[in-house]
Design a protein around this motif. Sequence first.
Motif, PDB file in Angstrom:
ATOM      1  N   MET A   5      -0.629  -2.551 -13.024  1.00  0.00           N
ATOM      2  CA  MET A   5       0.273  -2.673 -11.915  1.00  0.00           C
ATOM      3  C   MET A   5      -0.649  -2.111 -10.799  1.00  0.00           C
ATOM      4  O   MET A   5      -1.350  -0.756 -10.718  1.00  0.00           O
ATOM      5  N   ASN A   6      -0.633  -3.093  -9.560  1.00  0.00           N
ATOM      6  CA  ASN A   6      -1.360  -2.472  -8.294  1.00  0.00           C
ATOM      7  C   ASN A   6      -0.797  -1.306  -7.832  1.00  0.00           C
ATOM      8  O   ASN A   6       0.355  -1.220  -7.089  1.00  0.00           O
ATOM      9  N   LEU A   7      -1.555  -0.196  -7.662  1.00  0.00           N
ATOM     10  CA  LEU A   7      -0.818   1.223  -6.994  1.00  0.00           C
ATOM     11  C   LEU A   7      -0.812   0.897  -5.569  1.00  0.00           C
ATOM     12  O   LEU A   7      -0.032   1.570  -4.862  1.00  0.00           O
ATOM     13  N   GLN A   8      -1.736   0.030  -4.924  1.00  0.00           N
ATOM     14  CA  GLN A   8      -1.394  -0.120  -3.439  1.00  0.00           C
ATOM     15  C   GLN A   8      -0.122  -0.965  -3.126  1.00  0.00           C
ATOM     16  O   GLN A   8       0.534  -0.453  -1.979  1.00  0.00           O
ATOM     17  N   GLU A   9       0.174  -1.787  -4.038  1.00  0.00           N
ATOM     18  CA  GLU A   9       1.423  -2.493  -3.695  1.00  0.00           C
ATOM     19  C   GLU A   9       2.629  -1.599  -3.980  1.00  0.00           C
ATOM     20  O   GLU A   9       3.751  -1.638  -3.355  1.00  0.00           O
ATOM     21  N   VAL A  10       2.489  -0.821  -5.014  1.00  0.00           N
ATOM     22  CA  VAL A  10       3.532   0.260  -5.267  1.00  0.00           C
ATOM     23  C   VAL A  10       3.822   1.319  -4.426  1.00  0.00           C
ATOM     24  O   VAL A  10       4.972   1.540  -3.727  1.00  0.00           O
ATOM     25  N   SER A  11       2.553   1.742  -3.595  1.00  0.00           N
ATOM     26  CA  SER A  11       2.690   2.498  -2.500  1.00  0.00           C
ATOM     27  C   SER A  11       3.387   2.078  -1.072  1.00  0.00           C
ATOM     28  O   SER A  11       4.198   2.381  -0.863  1.00  0.00           O
ATOM     29  N   LEU A  12       2.906   0.679  -1.223  1.00  0.00           N
ATOM     30  CA  LEU A  12       3.496  -0.096  -0.236  1.00  0.00           C
ATOM     31  C   LEU A  12       5.082  -0.239  -0.264  1.00  0.00           C
ATOM     32  O   LEU A  12       5.880  -0.191   0.720  1.00  0.00           O
ATOM     33  N   PHE A  13       5.508  -0.547  -1.544  1.00  0.00           N
ATOM     34  CA  PHE A  13       6.965  -0.429  -1.699  1.00  0.00           C
ATOM     35  C   PHE A  13       7.527   0.582  -1.258  1.00  0.00           C
ATOM     36  O   PHE A  13       8.821   0.699  -0.643  1.00  0.00           O
ATOM     37  N   LEU A  14       7.145   2.086  -1.612  1.00  0.00           N
ATOM     38  CA  LEU A  14       7.695   3.199  -1.273  1.00  0.00           C
ATOM     39  C   LEU A  14       7.788   3.362   0.446  1.00  0.00           C
ATOM     40  O   LEU A  14       8.724   3.769   1.071  1.00  0.00           O
ATOM     41  N   VAL A  15       6.560   2.727   1.057  1.00  0.00           N
ATOM     42  CA  VAL A  15       6.735   2.874   2.429  1.00  0.00           C
ATOM     43  C   VAL A  15       7.992   2.053   3.113  1.00  0.00           C
ATOM     44  O   VAL A  15       8.594   2.325   3.993  1.00  0.00           O
ATOM     45  N   ILE A  16       7.990   0.725   2.417  1.00  0.00           N
ATOM     46  CA  ILE A  16       9.093   0.053   2.562  1.00  0.00           C
ATOM     47  C   ILE A  16      10.454   0.712   2.574  1.00  0.00           C
ATOM     48  O   ILE A  16      11.534   0.452   3.404  1.00  0.00           O
ATOM     49  N   THR A  17      10.611   1.454   1.355  1.00  0.00           N
ATOM     50  CA  THR A  17      12.089   2.029   1.237  1.00  0.00           C
ATOM     51  C   THR A  17      12.286   3.078   2.098  1.00  0.00           C
ATOM     52  O   THR A  17      13.370   3.430   2.510  1.00  0.00           O
ATOM     53  N   GLU A  18      11.246   3.762   2.934  1.00  0.00           N
ATOM     54  CA  GLU A  18      11.301   4.663   3.821  1.00  0.00           C
ATOM     55  C   GLU A  18      11.623   4.228   5.221  1.00  0.00           C
ATOM     56  O   GLU A  18      12.328   4.689   5.890  1.00  0.00           O
ATOM     57  N   THR A  19      11.211   3.272   5.438  1.00  0.00           N
ATOM     58  CA  THR A  19      11.359   2.524   6.871  1.00  0.00           C
ATOM     59  C   THR A  19      12.455   1.732   7.051  1.00  0.00           C
ATOM     60  O   THR A  19      12.964   1.492   7.854  1.00  0.00           O
ATOM     61  N   ARG A  20      12.777   1.010   5.826  1.00  0.00           N
ATOM     62  CA  ARG A  20      13.855  -0.086   5.573  1.00  0.00           C
ATOM     63  C   ARG A  20      13.397  -1.379   6.595  1.00  0.00           C
ATOM     64  O   ARG A  20      14.350  -1.586   7.148  1.00  0.00           O
ATOM     65  N   SER A  21      12.109  -1.434   6.665  1.00  0.00           N
ATOM     66  CA  SER A  21      11.798  -2.664   7.724  1.00  0.00           C
ATOM     67  C   SER A  21      10.320  -3.209   7.355  1.00  0.00           C
ATOM     68  O   SER A  21       9.640  -2.205   7.210  1.00  0.00           O
ATOM     69  N   LEU A  22      10.179  -4.388   6.971  1.00  0.00           N
ATOM     70  CA  LEU A  22       8.942  -4.906   6.708  1.00  0.00           C
ATOM     71  C   LEU A  22       7.886  -4.529   7.988  1.00  0.00           C
ATOM     72  O   LEU A  22       6.804  -4.322   7.735  1.00  0.00           O
ATOM     73  N   THR A  23       8.576  -4.816   9.163  1.00  0.00           N
ATOM     74  CA  THR A  23       7.710  -4.587  10.193  1.00  0.00           C
ATOM     75  C   THR A  23       7.318  -3.280  10.446  1.00  0.00           C
ATOM     76  O   THR A  23       5.998  -2.948  11.031  1.00  0.00           O
ATOM     77  N   GLN A  24       8.189  -2.258  10.256  1.00  0.00           N
ATOM     78  CA  GLN A  24       7.860  -0.890  10.440  1.00  0.00           C
ATOM     79  C   GLN A  24       6.750  -0.341   9.484  1.00  0.00           C
ATOM     80  O   GLN A  24       5.714   0.233   9.817  1.00  0.00           O
ATOM     81  N   ALA A  25       6.879  -1.118   8.149  1.00  0.00           N
ATOM     82  CA  ALA A  25       6.092  -0.662   7.027  1.00  0.00           C
ATOM     83  C   ALA A  25       4.623  -1.136   7.449  1.00  0.00           C
ATOM     84  O   ALA A  25       3.675  -0.702   7.047  1.00  0.00           O
ATOM     85  N   ALA A  26       4.663  -2.516   8.106  1.00  0.00           N
ATOM     86  CA  ALA A  26       3.263  -3.147   8.520  1.00  0.00           C
ATOM     87  C   ALA A  26       2.696  -2.085   9.618  1.00  0.00           C
ATOM     88  O   ALA A  26       1.462  -1.917   9.404  1.00  0.00           O
ATOM     89  N   LYS A  27       3.332  -1.630  10.325  1.00  0.00           N
ATOM     90  CA  LYS A  27       2.934  -0.872  11.424  1.00  0.00           C
ATOM     91  C   LYS A  27       2.197   0.470  10.844  1.00  0.00           C
ATOM     92  O   LYS A  27       1.052   0.862  11.173  1.00  0.00           O
ATOM     93  N   ARG A  28       3.097   0.911  10.035  1.00  0.00           N
ATOM     94  CA  ARG A  28       2.476   2.204   9.315  1.00  0.00           C
ATOM     95  C   ARG A  28       1.310   2.132   8.510  1.00  0.00           C
ATOM     96  O   ARG A  28       0.346   2.852   8.490  1.00  0.00           O
ATOM     97  N   GLN A  29       1.160   0.784   7.873  1.00  0.00           N
ATOM     98  CA  GLN A  29      -0.073   0.622   7.186  1.00  0.00           C
ATOM     99  C   GLN A  29      -0.972   0.031   7.649  1.00  0.00           C
ATOM    100  O   GLN A  29      -2.257  -0.367   7.047  1.00  0.00           O
TER     101      GLN A  29
END
Length: 298
Positions: free
Chosen positions: A1-25
């Motif tokens: 399992m790709n841990l970068q993808e897993v970490s990104l999933f956690l960011v998405i759950t925190e921001t509740r937004s793909l756009t905000q997750a993109a900005k954070r990453q």
Amino acid sequence: MNLQEVSLFLVITETRSLTQAAKRQNISAMAVSRRLASLERELGVRLVQRTTRSVSLTQEGLEFLPYARALVDAETGARALFSPSTQDAAGLLRITAPSGFGRRNILPLIPELLADNPRLSIDLQLSEDVVDIVGRGIDVAIRIAPLKDSTLIARKITDNPRVICASPAYLNAQGTPRSVADLIQHNCLRLSSVPQWIFEREGEILRVSVEGRFSSDNVEGVRELCVQGLGIAQFTRWDVTKEIQQGDLIELVLADVEPQALSVWALLPSTRYLPLRVSTFIDKLKSSLTSGINAAGE
């Protein structure tokens, strides 16, 4: 399992937004969408429901959430284990606690925790509400009330029985109750959420209806009026340890009942991997409360 993808999933759950997750990453929204889709394909389930404005977790996403955190925390811990320069607690520590207990017993610990751990950040949420710590991404919940059956892991920090107290001035003016029946003759200050006072008698819970001219949803308000001599109140011991030590309040003992035995608990989503930031906080809180017990006994 790709841990970068897993970490990104956690960011998405925190921001509740793909756009905000993109900005954070610092990546494009398209890249976020592709990586999320890749993780979902690998797991064979849909983790989030996407809309034009926000995302929400599916049931499968909620179930995967604690495992995702454990995977990312395990990687962080493994890296720290072999890096002498990173032996301090790190990352964002999310805590929830009852407001009165948190202000008195957790907030004073924050400056030293942050000073000792420069890479640590803390999000402290003080509320009487019982929140979903898994769904909200909480690392540790401090609870005082009796625990209900759940899948969460509970660690006892210290005893915290219910006690009844009054100021010396009130007792001099109104007398000291010696039994439960005597409470009827006194002005009882109540928490709005606790209409009855709770004791134990021969191992059984006893609920006693009390009357008084003041109630509040805030333990600080009840404690303040109790100190001022307006009546008798029931607290948990850690709500009034300071006032009892200073002599502002006197703990009362009733002959026919015993205090309800409660404890301070740390609730955790899992102990499969306990991040250093969580164990550091729990150890700090336990040490602080133990010191308070010792001081009270001197």
